[in-house]
Each structure stands twice: as structure tokens, then as C-alpha cells.
Design a protein around this motif. Structure first.
Motif, PDB file in Angstrom:
ATOM      1  N   ASP A   1       0.880  -1.188   0.067  1.00 45.08           N
ATOM      2  CA  ASP A   1       0.019  -0.083  -0.042  1.00 45.08           C
ATOM      3  C   ASP A   1       0.969   1.297   0.029  1.00 45.08           C
ATOM      4  O   ASP A   1       0.426   2.285  -0.529  1.00 45.08           O
ATOM      5  CB  ASP A   1      -0.684   0.043   1.143  1.00 45.08           C
TER       6      ASP A   1
ATOM      7  N   THR B   1      -2.061   3.158  -1.806  1.00 49.27           N
ATOM      8  CA  THR B   1      -3.406   2.498  -1.207  1.00 49.27           C
ATOM      9  C   THR B   1      -4.362   2.703  -2.082  1.00 49.27           C
ATOM     10  O   THR B   1      -5.188   3.541  -2.215  1.00 49.27           O
ATOM     11  CB  THR B   1      -3.648   3.239   0.053  1.00 49.27           C
TER      12      THR B   1
ATOM     13  N   ARG C   1      -6.419  -3.801   6.728  1.00 52.58           N
ATOM     14  CA  ARG C   1      -6.320  -2.562   6.778  1.00 52.58           C
ATOM     15  C   ARG C   1      -6.694  -1.843   8.147  1.00 52.58           C
ATOM     16  O   ARG C   1      -6.312  -0.791   8.479  1.00 52.58           O
ATOM     17  CB  ARG C   1      -6.801  -1.820   5.516  1.00 52.58           C
TER      18      ARG C   1
ATOM     19  N   ARG D   1       1.184   2.265   9.330  1.00 52.22           N
ATOM     20  CA  ARG D   1       0.914   3.140   8.222  1.00 52.22           C
ATOM     21  C   ARG D   1       1.011   4.505   8.654  1.00 52.22           C
ATOM     22  O   ARG D   1       0.423   4.869   9.861  1.00 52.22           O
ATOM     23  CB  ARG D   1      -0.437   2.791   7.679  1.00 52.22           C
TER      24      ARG D   1
END
Length: 318
Positions: free
Chosen positions: A113, A118, A155, A164
Motif C-alpha cells: 500500500d 493505497t 487495513r 501506516r
């Protein structure tokens, strides 16, 4: 902790307590102690010899003191009637379902990602599939068959969120460019809520602003991106998002998702579209020389270099 109920000696006293006419100082014990106490009270008042009405008062009495539900008390009394005692029959916790996707899978998804900014669920699934089946990256073996739901579950997981980067909120500006006011459409579509999210900066270079518009009535959503928050950049995007073309909904079947090169190869007699002297064997060597992730990494580096050169040029001109 003990239950101070020894002063209740008769069924009339129990009925008065249940109806709230008699005060009683008590504290609810732990589960095992509560079970022992219930069994003791049932023996003390000779529950098995009581009539139907008296048993009903005993039920309500046990429920009020222990805080258990009627169904729970009924099950415990049934156990007492069968064996003369009450035990905690709960076994050890059942073995949880095995985790299909591991921390290594989450790490691989985070890296993918980050490299590809992403992308949507289907596009990300296709990249995972290509990483394993085309470029033989063993890290994506399980992710190659992941579903949409599991992809978004990963996610949203804590492990993914910790790795992230966060999205910076739009910073306030000194010049008012709009008025914050809740729309009052009166049931009519066309009244939009507008919000902006800043993608973040990289080495001092301003990133994009993502503009999100949602119809107050229909909840239809429009999304666009601009370089700066100003009339010059916003007006073209707003016009493009709200016209007829912007409201068209396109569907892309997962089975038909492929790179432009793969699409070319899938055509009937695809070799006829190649220049003379060019064949697919040579093109395959070029197309598959780098994996999707390696190509994305090169793109990220080249883009960062380009942004730095533009930023340096702007500072030099200033």
C-alpha cells in the motif's frame, strides 16, 4: 464476601424481602461462592419439599440476591435437583479460530500500500495476486487469494494502523475561503457537504488535497484532488465532479482487471498490432524485468526527486 441473609429464616421473611418491605445488607460474591450459597439456601429451606408458590418466591429471592437472570437460576436449580449440588460446568475457553493472515501478511500489505498509494480493494488484490503468481514473491502467497472483506479487515487492524503513516488534517488558513454551515435541503437533492483532507507533506513539499462532496439527501459521493486550496484549483474540479460525466458509475469486474500490456496480449491475433521486428517474447522480457512493487518503488523515488527539483526551483525564484 459473604451474603448477610441468615436473618431470613422463614418463607414469609423471604417474600417480604423480595417485595422490598424488609431491608437487607448484602454484597454479591464471586461466581463459585454464589453457587455454593445458592445450594446452601436451597438445602436450608428444603426446596425439594416446597410447593409451587413457595418455589416461585425462592426463585425471585435467589435472583434478587445474586443478580442472576431467571433462566440462569432455573438452570442452577435444575442442576441441584439432579445431583444435590451446584457446580460451575463451564469448561476451558474453546480454541479460537486459527489466524489465516499473519503479522507477516500485514507487513507485506503495508509495504504494498505504501508503494502504490493505497489503491482500491480490487486493484490491491490484483497486485497481491500478480506479486505471487507472476513475480513469485512468496510473501504474498496467502494475500494472493484474499477477499475484499479480509483485505479491509487487515487495513483496519491495529497492526496495520501502527505501521501506516497518519493522514494530516487540513491546516486552517487565515483567509476565509468559505462559510461552514450545515445544509438544509428540505428533502431536495443537490445540497452538498464539502470536506478536504490533506495528503501530507514530503521533505517540505506540499502534497495533494482530496476534496470529498456528499449529497445531503441521496448521500451520493464525489471525490477529487487538487494541488492547492484556492479558487483557481477548486473551480475546475467542482465543475468536473458534479456534471453528468462525474455521476456515471463504472464497474470493473475483477476477472477483467489487467495491465495494459496484458490486455494487449489477450486480444485475438495480438501480434498483428506489433511493429515489424517486435515480438511478445522480447516485450515479456521488458515487462517482467521488474515486479509491480519494484516499479512502484522506482516511481516513488522519481516522483520525490521531481518534487524536490520543483520546490528548489520555486525557492530559487523567490
Amino acid at each position: 464476601m459473604t451474603l448477610k441473609t441468615q436473618r431470613l429464616q422463614t418463607l414469609d421473611q423471604i417474600r417480604a424481602f423480595v417485595e422490598g418491605a424488609q431491608a437487607l445488607d448484602f454484597a454479591a460474591p464471586a461466581r463459585d461462592e454464589a453457587y455454593d450459597w445458592i445450594g446452601g439456601e436451597l438445602r436450608r429451606f428444603q426446596y425439594l419439599r416446597l410447593g409451587k408458590v413457595a418455589r416461585g418466591w425462592m426463585h425471585r429471592y435467589l435472583e434478587k440476591v445474586t443478580g442472576l437472570s431467571r433462566a440462569q437460576v432455573t438452570r442452577l436449580i435444575t442442576q441441584f435437583r439432579a445431583g444435590g449440588q451446584i457446580r460451575d460446568r463451564r469448561g476451558p475457553p474453546s480454541k479460537p479460530f486459527p489466524r489465516r493472515y499473519t503479522a507477516a501478511d500485514v507487513q507485506a500489505l503495508v509495504e504494498l500500500d505504501a508503494l502504490h498509494d493505497t489503491l482500491s480493494g480490487p486493484a490491491t488484490r490484483k497486485l497481491c495476486e500478480r506479486a505471487y503468481r507472476v513475480f513469485h514473491d512468496a510473501r504474498y502467497e496467502r494475500l494472493a487469494t484474499i477477499s475484499h472483506g479480509h483485505l479491509y479487515n487487515l487495513r483496519h487492524s491495529q497492526g496495520y494502523q501502527r505501521q501506516r503513516g497518519r493522514v494530516d488534517k487540513t491546516r486552517p488558513v487565515q483567509v476565509a475561503i468559505g462559510e461552514r454551515r450545515k445544509p438544509h435541503p428540505g428533502g431536495r437533492p443537490g445540497f452538498l457537504r464539502v470536506d478536504s483532507v490533506h495528503q501530507g507533506d514530503l521533505d517540505g513539499i506540499k502534497g495533494l488535497y482530496h476534496i470529498n462532496l456528499v449529497d445531503e439527501v441521496t448521500q451520493f459521493q464525489f471525490v477529487g484532488s487538487v494541488e492547492r486550496i484556492s479558487e483557481r484549483f477548486l473551480l475546475p474540479v467542482l465543475e468536473a465532479l458534479i456534471d453528468a460525466r462525474g455521476r456515471l458509475r463504472k464497474r470493473y469486474p475483477y476477472a477483467q482487471m489487467m495491465t495494459p500490456y496484458d490486455k494487449l496480449k489477450s486480444l485475438d491475433q495480438a501480434s498483428q498490432y506489433l511493429k515489424q521486428g517486435v515480438n511478445f517474447a522480447e516485450l515479456d522480457a521488458i515487462a517482467y524485468a521488474r515486479s509491480d512493487n519494484d516499479a512502484a518503488l522506482c516511481l516513488q523515488k522519481a516522483r520525490a526527486k521531481l518534487f524536490r527539483s520543483i520546490n528548489n526551483a520555486q525557492h530559487s525564484a523567490a
